[in-house]
Design a protein around this motif. Structure first.
Motif, PDB file in Angstrom:
ATOM      1  N   VAL A  23       0.836  -1.203   0.000  1.00 21.24           N
ATOM      2  CA  VAL A  23       0.000   0.000   0.000  1.00 21.24           C
ATOM      3  C   VAL A  23       0.875   1.258   0.000  1.00 21.24           C
ATOM      4  O   VAL A  23       0.598   2.221  -0.724  1.00 21.24           O
ATOM      5  N   PHE A  24       1.954   1.238   0.778  1.00 22.46           N
ATOM      6  CA  PHE A  24       2.845   2.402   0.845  1.00 22.46           C
ATOM      7  C   PHE A  24       3.522   2.642  -0.510  1.00 22.46           C
ATOM      8  O   PHE A  24       3.700   3.794  -0.929  1.00 22.46           O
ATOM      9  N   GLU A  25       3.882   1.576  -1.196  1.00 22.59           N
ATOM     10  CA  GLU A  25       4.465   1.720  -2.541  1.00 22.59           C
ATOM     11  C   GLU A  25       3.442   2.295  -3.519  1.00 22.59           C
ATOM     12  O   GLU A  25       3.782   3.105  -4.395  1.00 22.59           O
ATOM     13  N   ASP A  26       2.184   1.888  -3.346  1.00 17.79           N
ATOM     14  CA  ASP A  26       1.126   2.409  -4.216  1.00 17.79           C
ATOM     15  C   ASP A  26       0.862   3.889  -3.938  1.00 17.79           C
ATOM     16  O   ASP A  26       0.572   4.656  -4.859  1.00 17.79           O
ATOM     17  N   MET A  27       0.979   4.287  -2.675  1.00 16.58           N
ATOM     18  CA  MET A  27       0.848   5.712  -2.332  1.00 16.58           C
ATOM     19  C   MET A  27       1.914   6.537  -3.071  1.00 16.58           C
ATOM     20  O   MET A  27       1.641   7.613  -3.599  1.00 16.58           O
ATOM     21  N   ARG A  28       3.118   5.993  -3.077  1.00 16.23           N
ATOM     22  CA  ARG A  28       4.222   6.669  -3.758  1.00 16.23           C
ATOM     23  C   ARG A  28       3.967   6.723  -5.257  1.00 16.23           C
ATOM     24  O   ARG A  28       4.150   7.753  -5.914  1.00 16.23           O
ATOM     25  N   LYS A  29       3.530   5.585  -5.811  1.00 15.25           N
ATOM     26  CA  LYS A  29       3.223   5.510  -7.244  1.00 15.25           C
ATOM     27  C   LYS A  29       2.142   6.532  -7.617  1.00 15.25           C
ATOM     28  O   LYS A  29       2.194   7.152  -8.682  1.00 15.25           O
ATOM     29  N   GLY A  30       1.178   6.712  -6.721  1.00 16.32           N
ATOM     30  CA  GLY A  30       0.081   7.658  -6.974  1.00 16.32           C
ATOM     31  C   GLY A  30       0.448   9.103  -6.735  1.00 16.32           C
ATOM     32  O   GLY A  30      -0.359   9.997  -6.964  1.00 16.32           O
ATOM     33  N   GLY A  31       1.670   9.356  -6.252  1.00 18.45           N
ATOM     34  CA  GLY A  31       2.114  10.721  -6.010  1.00 18.45           C
ATOM     35  C   GLY A  31       1.415  11.373  -4.828  1.00 18.45           C
ATOM     36  O   GLY A  31       1.202  12.582  -4.787  1.00 18.45           O
ATOM     37  N   LEU A  32       1.071  10.558  -3.831  1.00 25.07           N
ATOM     38  CA  LEU A  32       0.355  11.054  -2.652  1.00 25.07           C
ATOM     39  C   LEU A  32       1.323  11.740  -1.698  1.00 25.07           C
ATOM     40  O   LEU A  32       2.274  11.130  -1.226  1.00 25.07           O
ATOM     41  N   THR A  33       1.064  13.016  -1.413  1.00 24.13           N
ATOM     42  CA  THR A  33       1.933  13.776  -0.514  1.00 24.13           C
ATOM     43  C   THR A  33       1.653  13.424   0.936  1.00 24.13           C
ATOM     44  O   THR A  33       2.569  13.313   1.754  1.00 24.13           O
ATOM     45  N   ALA A  34       0.358  13.275   1.263  1.00 25.01           N
ATOM     46  CA  ALA A  34      -0.030  12.954   2.639  1.00 25.01           C
ATOM     47  C   ALA A  34      -1.421  12.351   2.641  1.00 25.01           C
ATOM     48  O   ALA A  34      -2.203  12.571   1.708  1.00 25.01           O
ATOM     49  N   ALA A  35      -1.727  11.606   3.705  1.00 24.80           N
ATOM     50  CA  ALA A  35      -3.055  11.023   3.844  1.00 24.80           C
ATOM     51  C   ALA A  35      -3.416  10.881   5.316  1.00 24.80           C
ATOM     52  O   ALA A  35      -2.557  10.564   6.146  1.00 24.80           O
ATOM     53  N   ASN A  36      -4.690  11.131   5.629  1.00 25.93           N
ATOM     54  CA  ASN A  36      -5.247  10.860   6.948  1.00 25.93           C
ATOM     55  C   ASN A  36      -5.509   9.355   7.010  1.00 25.93           C
ATOM     56  O   ASN A  36      -6.431   8.852   6.369  1.00 25.93           O
ATOM     57  N   CYS A  37      -4.680   8.647   7.768  1.00 27.87           N
ATOM     58  CA  CYS A  37      -4.719   7.179   7.797  1.00 27.87           C
ATOM     59  C   CYS A  37      -5.368   6.691   9.094  1.00 27.87           C
ATOM     60  O   CYS A  37      -4.898   7.004  10.189  1.00 27.87           O
ATOM     61  N   THR A  38      -6.435   5.932   8.964  1.00 31.24           N
ATOM     62  CA  THR A  38      -7.214   5.485  10.120  1.00 31.24           C
ATOM     63  C   THR A  38      -6.446   4.466  10.960  1.00 31.24           C
ATOM     64  O   THR A  38      -6.016   3.432  10.442  1.00 31.24           O
ATOM     65  N   VAL A  39      -6.329   4.777  12.262  1.00 26.54           N
ATOM     66  CA  VAL A  39      -5.687   3.838  13.199  1.00 26.54           C
ATOM     67  C   VAL A  39      -6.624   3.443  14.350  1.00 26.54           C
ATOM     68  O   VAL A  39      -6.213   2.751  15.267  1.00 26.54           O
ATOM     69  N   GLU A  81      10.783  15.728  -0.150  1.00 27.33           N
ATOM     70  CA  GLU A  81      11.576  14.493  -0.056  1.00 27.33           C
ATOM     71  C   GLU A  81      11.024  13.355  -0.919  1.00 27.33           C
ATOM     72  O   GLU A  81      11.614  12.276  -0.962  1.00 27.33           O
ATOM     73  N   GLY A  82       9.898  13.599  -1.585  1.00 28.20           N
ATOM     74  CA  GLY A  82       9.293  12.557  -2.413  1.00 28.20           C
ATOM     75  C   GLY A  82       8.739  11.400  -1.594  1.00 28.20           C
ATOM     76  O   GLY A  82       8.744  10.244  -2.032  1.00 28.20           O
ATOM     77  N   LYS A  83       8.249  11.713  -0.384  1.00 24.32           N
ATOM     78  CA  LYS A  83       7.663  10.695   0.487  1.00 24.32           C
ATOM     79  C   LYS A  83       6.176  10.975   0.688  1.00 24.32           C
ATOM     80  O   LYS A  83       5.681  12.026   0.304  1.00 24.32           O
ATOM     81  N   THR A  84       5.487  10.015   1.312  1.00 21.46           N
ATOM     82  CA  THR A  84       4.089  10.214   1.681  1.00 21.46           C
ATOM     83  C   THR A  84       4.008  10.436   3.185  1.00 21.46           C
ATOM     84  O   THR A  84       4.524   9.626   3.964  1.00 21.46           O
ATOM     85  N   GLY A  85       3.381  11.537   3.580  1.00 22.92           N
ATOM     86  CA  GLY A  85       3.219  11.849   4.988  1.00 22.92           C
ATOM     87  C   GLY A  85       2.024  11.118   5.570  1.00 22.92           C
ATOM     88  O   GLY A  85       0.920  11.188   5.014  1.00 22.92           O
ATOM     89  N   ILE A  86       2.230  10.412   6.665  1.00 18.21           N
ATOM     90  CA  ILE A  86       1.147   9.686   7.323  1.00 18.21           C
ATOM     91  C   ILE A  86       0.577  10.554   8.450  1.00 18.21           C
ATOM     92  O   ILE A  86       1.274  10.906   9.400  1.00 18.21           O
ATOM     93  N   ILE A  87      -0.702  10.923   8.297  1.00 15.00           N
ATOM     94  CA  ILE A  87      -1.434  11.658   9.332  1.00 15.00           C
ATOM     95  C   ILE A  87      -2.212  10.623  10.133  1.00 15.00           C
ATOM     96  O   ILE A  87      -3.013   9.873   9.563  1.00 15.00           O
ATOM     97  N   LEU A  88      -1.976  10.541  11.438  1.00 12.80           N
ATOM     98  CA  LEU A  88      -2.691   9.560  12.258  1.00 12.80           C
ATOM     99  C   LEU A  88      -4.091  10.076  12.557  1.00 12.80           C
ATOM    100  O   LEU A  88      -4.265  11.178  13.083  1.00 12.80           O
ATOM    101  N   GLY A  89      -5.111   9.275  12.203  1.00 16.24           N
ATOM    102  CA  GLY A  89      -6.491   9.696  12.400  1.00 16.24           C
ATOM    103  C   GLY A  89      -7.367   8.593  12.960  1.00 16.24           C
ATOM    104  O   GLY A  89      -7.101   7.407  12.758  1.00 16.24           O
ATOM    105  N   PHE A  90      -8.391   8.999  13.694  1.00 14.51           N
ATOM    106  CA  PHE A  90      -9.393   8.072  14.231  1.00 14.51           C
ATOM    107  C   PHE A  90     -10.705   8.277  13.479  1.00 14.51           C
ATOM    108  O   PHE A  90     -11.045   9.399  13.117  1.00 14.51           O
ATOM    109  N   GLN A  91     -11.491   7.198  13.352  1.00 18.75           N
ATOM    110  CA  GLN A  91     -12.850   7.325  12.820  1.00 18.75           C
ATOM    111  C   GLN A  91     -13.895   7.237  13.928  1.00 18.75           C
ATOM    112  O   GLN A  91     -15.087   7.092  13.650  1.00 18.75           O
ATOM    113  N   ASN A  92     -13.454   7.317  15.174  1.00 22.96           N
ATOM    114  CA  ASN A  92     -14.373   7.222  16.305  1.00 22.96           C
ATOM    115  C   ASN A  92     -13.673   7.801  17.531  1.00 22.96           C
ATOM    116  O   ASN A  92     -12.482   7.553  17.732  1.00 22.96           O
TER     117      ASN A  92
END
Length: 323
Positions: A23-39, A81-92
């Protein structure tokens, strides 16, 4: 990948994929700068802390692809840096249990987005799948603490009354990180024109999802149907108040959706999505550049595309998170 997509800050307001190198490689392939990722969804405090620890371990182990986001400067740095930033997020807000002090503890761990309710009632308020009693007094205290600690409040799965009272209560912008307009399809998870207008009129923000069960044409939808939905929302709230919130569930199967769609992950069934297929043209995170191309195909100007793809999210995150 078009140069416009390559140059843009690309932020996904919500992804709940099965985290791993693929999934992280696909984020890079998609050119994703950052995403709110549910934890956290149905987990309590301890299990959520374990999820956060697990995600941070993955960020360290995949440091060539990922970086943790605590500030908007971290998003800018991820882009450089050409990376994807992981934003830690809750859905509840279930994970804060009955302890307001846990909010600051989570903020210290790096959590930057918390949705108040996931579909059903908790101590804070009510979700969108049951009778809505509104924001509780404990919920009001939680909103004040989320404001104080610089955590973005999300109302995507929250009931209409709880949402309205939260929008009025919050001193900082709140968001629907991933929703669709009920003007295109009636669904308990979709927001009416009035609800969209209300959050925008009070300084809030709307992330538009592409989750097929909520789209007008369901699993027949394409990336162009997704653009139609974004356009619909822009026409109501304006192009400065809208971003992307795909709700990608990449890598998950039947058991995961059973867990999501039962109250607390184990009680009554709340909804049944049926077959889940992302819109043709953006089936995977790696296909993100197709979204920019579809926007251009729809006749959108470069400035609007840059805003919707991530510029707007970065601005509103800055307003909530502070320096």
């Amino acid at each position: 990948m078009t140069s416009l997509h390559q140059d843009s800050i690309v932020i996904d307001g919500l992804i709940i994929a099965k985290w791993g190198r693929d999934v992280f490689e696909d984020m890079r392939k998609g050119g994703l700068t950052a995403a709110n990722c549910t934890v956290s969804v149905w987990e309590g405090f301890q299990a959520t802390v374990q999820n956060i620890a697990g995600m941070k371990k993955m960020i360290r182990e995949n440091a060539d692809l990922l970086t943790l986001v605590r500030s908007t400067a971290d998003i800018t740095r991820a882009k450089a840096e050409g990376k994807t930033g992981i934003i830690l997020g809750f859905q509840n807000a279930h994970a804060i249990e009955d302890h307001l002090g846990y909010i600051e503890a989570f903020a210290d761990m790096g959590v930057r987005v918390i949705q108040l309710c996931y579909n059903t009632q908790n101590l804070v308020g009510t979700g969108c799948y049951e009778r809505d009693g509104g924001l509780s007094d404990f919920g009001r205290e939680a909103v004040a603490e989320l404001n104080r600690t610089g955590i973005m409040i999300d109302l995507s799965h929250v009931g209409a009354k709880t949402s309205e009272e939260t929008i009025l209560e919050s001193k900082k912008p709140v968001c629907y990180s991933h929703c669709l307009p009920s003007g295109l399809k009636q669904h308990p998870r979709n927001k009416s024109d009035e609800q969209l207008r209300f959050i925008a009129d009070h300084g809030g923000f709307v992330g538009v999802t592409m989750f097929a069960p909520f789209l007008k044409r369901g699993i027949e939808a394409t990336v162009d149907d997704y653009i139609e939905a974004i356009d619909y929302v822009i026409n109501i709230v304006g192009e400065d108040t809208v971003g992307i919130g795909t709700d990608f569930t990449q890598g998950y199967g039947h058991d995961f959706f059973e867990w999501l769609t039962h109250d607390k992950g184990r009680h009554r069934r709340l909804t049944n999505f049926g077959k889940i297929v992302n819109p043709e043209g953006i089936r995977t995170i790696g296909e993100f550049p197709n979204l920019t191309e579809a926007m251009a195909r729809a006749g959108w100007g470069e400035a609007r595309i840059r805003k919707i793809m991530g510029g707007n999210w970065q601005r509103v995150f800055g307003q909530v998170w502070g320096a």
